[in-house]
Motif scaffolding. Structure first.
Motif, PDB file in Angstrom:
ATOM      1  N   ALA A   9      96.499 -24.178  57.306  1.00 26.27           N
ATOM      2  CA  ALA A   9      95.826 -24.037  58.353  1.00 26.27           C
ATOM      3  C   ALA A   9      95.660 -25.371  59.237  1.00 26.27           C
ATOM      4  N   TYR A  10      95.284 -26.499  58.626  1.00 25.30           N
ATOM      5  CA  TYR A  10      95.015 -27.735  59.060  1.00 25.30           C
ATOM      6  C   TYR A  10      96.139 -28.290  59.841  1.00 25.30           C
ATOM      7  N   ARG A  11      97.218 -27.956  59.250  1.00 25.99           N
ATOM      8  CA  ARG A  11      98.638 -28.520  59.766  1.00 25.99           C
ATOM      9  C   ARG A  11      98.955 -27.722  60.946  1.00 25.99           C
ATOM     10  N   ASN A  12      98.644 -26.461  61.283  1.00 22.77           N
ATOM     11  CA  ASN A  12      99.088 -25.872  62.139  1.00 22.77           C
ATOM     12  C   ASN A  12      97.975 -25.167  63.136  1.00 22.77           C
ATOM     13  N   ALA A  13      96.683 -25.698  63.178  1.00 22.24           N
ATOM     14  CA  ALA A  13      95.773 -25.155  63.857  1.00 22.24           C
ATOM     15  C   ALA A  13      95.929 -26.053  65.326  1.00 22.24           C
ATOM     16  N   ALA A  37      97.846 -31.394  43.154  1.00 24.71           N
ATOM     17  CA  ALA A  37      97.820 -32.330  44.261  1.00 24.71           C
ATOM     18  C   ALA A  37      98.816 -32.867  44.877  1.00 24.71           C
ATOM     19  N   VAL A  38      99.861 -33.483  43.710  1.00 19.98           N
ATOM     20  CA  VAL A  38     101.196 -34.019  44.466  1.00 19.98           C
ATOM     21  C   VAL A  38     101.862 -32.960  45.210  1.00 19.98           C
ATOM     22  N   ALA A  39     101.860 -31.798  44.500  1.00 17.99           N
ATOM     23  CA  ALA A  39     102.823 -30.798  45.061  1.00 17.99           C
ATOM     24  C   ALA A  39     102.199 -30.338  46.528  1.00 17.99           C
ATOM     25  N   ALA A  40     100.960 -29.958  46.524  1.00 16.17           N
ATOM     26  CA  ALA A  40     100.453 -29.565  47.850  1.00 16.17           C
ATOM     27  C   ALA A  40     100.626 -30.479  49.017  1.00 16.17           C
ATOM     28  N   ALA A  41     100.265 -32.077  48.473  1.00 15.80           N
ATOM     29  CA  ALA A  41     100.292 -32.757  49.535  1.00 15.80           C
ATOM     30  C   ALA A  41     101.878 -33.012  50.155  1.00 15.80           C
ATOM     31  N   LYS A  42     102.691 -32.905  49.385  1.00 12.61           N
ATOM     32  CA  LYS A  42     104.148 -32.977  49.807  1.00 12.61           C
ATOM     33  C   LYS A  42     104.525 -31.869  50.630  1.00 12.61           C
ATOM     34  N   ARG A  43     104.005 -30.465  50.124  1.00 12.54           N
ATOM     35  CA  ARG A  43     104.461 -29.365  50.792  1.00 12.54           C
ATOM     36  C   ARG A  43     103.851 -29.170  52.123  1.00 12.54           C
ATOM     37  N   PHE A  44     102.484 -29.691  52.291  1.00 16.65           N
ATOM     38  CA  PHE A  44     101.810 -29.481  53.608  1.00 16.65           C
ATOM     39  C   PHE A  44     101.980 -30.592  54.378  1.00 16.65           C
ATOM     40  N   GLY A  45     102.642 -31.959  54.095  1.00 19.26           N
ATOM     41  CA  GLY A  45     102.656 -32.974  54.956  1.00 19.26           C
ATOM     42  C   GLY A  45     101.632 -33.872  54.884  1.00 19.26           C
ATOM     43  N   TYR A  46     100.662 -34.039  53.775  1.00 18.03           N
ATOM     44  CA  TYR A  46      99.550 -34.895  53.668  1.00 18.03           C
ATOM     45  C   TYR A  46     100.097 -36.117  53.410  1.00 18.03           C
ATOM     46  N   SER A  47      99.451 -37.245  53.669  1.00 13.00           N
ATOM     47  CA  SER A  47      99.805 -38.733  53.408  1.00 13.00           C
ATOM     48  C   SER A  47      99.850 -38.957  52.253  1.00 13.00           C
ATOM     49  N   ARG A  48      99.072 -38.381  51.366  1.00 10.97           N
ATOM     50  CA  ARG A  48      98.621 -38.903  49.881  1.00 10.97           C
ATOM     51  C   ARG A  48      97.932 -37.729  49.048  1.00 10.97           C
ATOM     52  N   HIS A  49      97.699 -37.976  47.985  1.00 15.15           N
ATOM     53  CA  HIS A  49      96.797 -37.232  47.019  1.00 15.15           C
ATOM     54  C   HIS A  49      95.948 -37.705  46.086  1.00 15.15           C
ATOM     55  N   GLY A 327      94.124 -15.656  59.679  1.00 17.51           N
ATOM     56  CA  GLY A 327      92.732 -15.734  59.566  1.00 17.51           C
ATOM     57  C   GLY A 327      92.147 -17.230  59.236  1.00 17.51           C
ATOM     58  N   PHE A 328      92.854 -17.897  58.265  1.00 18.92           N
ATOM     59  CA  PHE A 328      92.466 -19.129  57.959  1.00 18.92           C
ATOM     60  C   PHE A 328      93.112 -20.206  59.182  1.00 18.92           C
ATOM     61  N   LEU A 329      94.161 -20.012  60.027  1.00 23.18           N
ATOM     62  CA  LEU A 329      94.443 -20.873  61.130  1.00 23.18           C
ATOM     63  C   LEU A 329      93.246 -20.781  62.056  1.00 23.18           C
ATOM     64  N   PHE A 330      92.838 -19.501  62.119  1.00 24.99           N
ATOM     65  CA  PHE A 330      91.715 -19.358  63.606  1.00 24.99           C
ATOM     66  C   PHE A 330      90.481 -20.180  62.728  1.00 24.99           C
ATOM     67  N   GLN A 331      90.056 -20.049  61.424  1.00 20.04           N
ATOM     68  CA  GLN A 331      88.889 -20.594  61.093  1.00 20.04           C
ATOM     69  C   GLN A 331      88.900 -21.917  61.068  1.00 20.04           C
ATOM     70  N   ALA A 332      90.123 -22.377  60.708  1.00 17.27           N
ATOM     71  CA  ALA A 332      90.102 -23.950  60.633  1.00 17.27           C
ATOM     72  C   ALA A 332      90.307 -24.511  62.358  1.00 17.27           C
ATOM     73  N   ARG A 333      90.883 -23.831  63.201  1.00 16.61           N
ATOM     74  CA  ARG A 333      90.905 -24.363  64.589  1.00 16.61           C
ATOM     75  C   ARG A 333      89.323 -24.159  65.177  1.00 16.61           C
ATOM     76  N   ALA A 334      88.590 -23.221  64.756  1.00 13.77           N
ATOM     77  CA  ALA A 334      87.331 -23.330  65.270  1.00 13.77           C
ATOM     78  C   ALA A 334      86.446 -24.354  64.766  1.00 13.77           C
ATOM     79  N   PHE A 335      86.920 -24.746  63.533  1.00 18.72           N
ATOM     80  CA  PHE A 335      86.116 -25.686  62.586  1.00 18.72           C
ATOM     81  C   PHE A 335      86.342 -27.118  63.498  1.00 18.72           C
ATOM     82  N   LEU A 336      87.571 -27.330  63.963  1.00 21.16           N
ATOM     83  CA  LEU A 336      88.190 -28.531  64.436  1.00 21.16           C
ATOM     84  C   LEU A 336      87.658 -28.550  65.824  1.00 21.16           C
ATOM     85  N   GLU A 337      87.542 -27.539  66.399  1.00 18.58           N
ATOM     86  CA  GLU A 337      86.816 -27.440  67.905  1.00 18.58           C
ATOM     87  C   GLU A 337      85.558 -27.784  67.911  1.00 18.58           C
TER      88      GLU A 337
END
Length: 382
Positions: A9-13, A37-49, A327-337
């Motif tokens: 969600a944070y990636r796409n919001a 942690a390693v797998a999720a960071a790689k999959r979703f494009g986070y800089s590190r774990h 739903g997670f997308l809208f939730q993350a977007r609302a939080f970031l806003e």
């Protein structure tokens, strides 16, 4: 499962809607089990774990954090992150005890940063639209509501024991999926005044111990040694609302054949509406107007005119499907806003505060008390 939903969600919001957020940096995924942690960071494009929440708290390059861990770990992590000056979005339920939830709410009140709880299904376009129909008086005053949330992630008696099967009465299916159903009941019918008819059942008394890592959902290798299930596989209760409306909720984690089956039916003065999670891009609507010979439920495909869809989906027309992930997308977007300081007039509805998370847990505690008293009515404090 939910952790991956938050990460994605944070990636796409930032790509939702035309109002522009400041640039978002995806910094770190933390998990005590490093391969995850390693797998999720790689999959979703986070800089590190990282492998601890403390590393996240100490990181100067991180401002916003989602906490998506076992319920009993919420308080320590959330309070530590708030003390470190982070904005925190915590998964529901707020904690595993009311005392810890209230302490978290106190910490949020004192923090200089924003603390919110994710009540994701309030972002579901169909459910949000039914609420609009109620509030606009098109459906009119709610008379009664029925919510059923059946899942089968624990239907297999060979599923490994995990933290989800441990804890006090009411910390099982009631806390897991019943927390969703109960806040949705109030989202649609208004504040609840009492609960009654609490009934729990643990139908699989023992489960095998895992041989290795287990997340609480899905299958894993198990041993021949068994451990005791402490909480509820099934729960049901009734609600009374301040408005005079009534409601029933039934939840299960052992409903074979129902992988993720949330069903809502609202009956009101001028009609009724249905939502079914297995068909999330539509609702059914019945209005008591016009020629009686032509009355009946009709299917409403959700699209551009409905909550969250317009501008939020790449293709935002009726007939193009969407579901729980959004739903997670809208939730993350609302939080970031909110963190970015966007005015509410150009933002999505804000996420719920910790005070709402405490209230939700108070309602669930009342259900557990009703069950202890053989189904008696338990009043909710105001």
């Amino acid at each position: 499962m939910a952790g991956k939903a938050h990460a994605a969600a944070y990636r796409n919001a930032p790509a939702l809607y035309e109002s522009i957020l400041p640039p978002i940096r995806l910094v770190s995924i933390a998990d005590a089990f490093e391969p995850v942690a390693v797998a999720a960071a790689k999959r979703f494009g986070y800089s590190r774990h990282d492998t601890s929440w403390q590393a996240i708290a100490e990181a100067d390059d991180i401002d916003v954090v989602s906490v998506v861990v076992a319920n009993h770990l919420h308080r320590e992590i959330v309070e530590g992150l708030l003390d470190a000056g982070k904005h925190v979005l915590c998964e529901k339920p707020l904690s595993d005890t009311l005392a810890d939830a209230r302490a978290m709410d106190d910490a949020a009140e004192k923090a200089a940063t924003i603390a919110r709880i994710g009540l994701t299904f309030r972002r579901t376009p169909g459910i949000a639209y039914i609420q609009q129909l109620i509030q606009s008086s098109q459906l009119g005053k709610v008379l009664h509501v029925s919510i059923r949330y059946w899942t089968d992630y624990a239907a297999d008696p060979k599923s490994a024991i995990s933290w989800r099967f441990k804890g006090r009465t009411g910390s099982g299916a009631l806390a897991d999926v019943g927390s969703h159903a109960s806040y949705l009941a109030e989202f649609l019918a208004g504040s609840a005044s009492n609960v009654s008819g609490g009934r729990f059942s643990t139908v699989i008394a023992k489960r095998p111990k895992p041989l290795g890592f287990v997340s609480g959902h899905g299958h894993s290798a198990v041993s021949d040694e068994y451990d005791t299930v402490e909480n509820d596989d099934y729960a049901t209760f009734s609600l009374g609302f301040d408005s005079g409306a009534a409601g029933t909720i039934e939840v299960s984690r052992v409903a074979a054949g129902h992988a993720n089956d949330l069903q809502i039916e609202v009956f009101a003065e001028r009609g009724a509406a249905k939502f079914n999670q297995t068909r999330p891009a539509e609702i059914e609507l019945f209005l008591t107007e016009g020629d009686q010979a032509q009355q009946g439920y009709r299917r409403i495909p959700l699209g551009h005119p409905h909550p969250y869809v317009a501008g939020g989906m790449p293709i935002d027309v009726a007939g193009v499907g969407f579901g729980q992930n959004e739903g997670f997308l809208f939730q993350a977007r609302a939080f970031l806003e909110e963190v970015a300081g966007l005015d509410e007039s150009v933002s999505l509805p804000r996420n719920a505060g910790f005070d709402e998370g405490v209230h939700n847990m108070e309602l669930l505690a009342a259900v557990a008390e009703s069950e202890r008293l053989g189904g008696s009515v338990v009043q909710l404090e105001k």
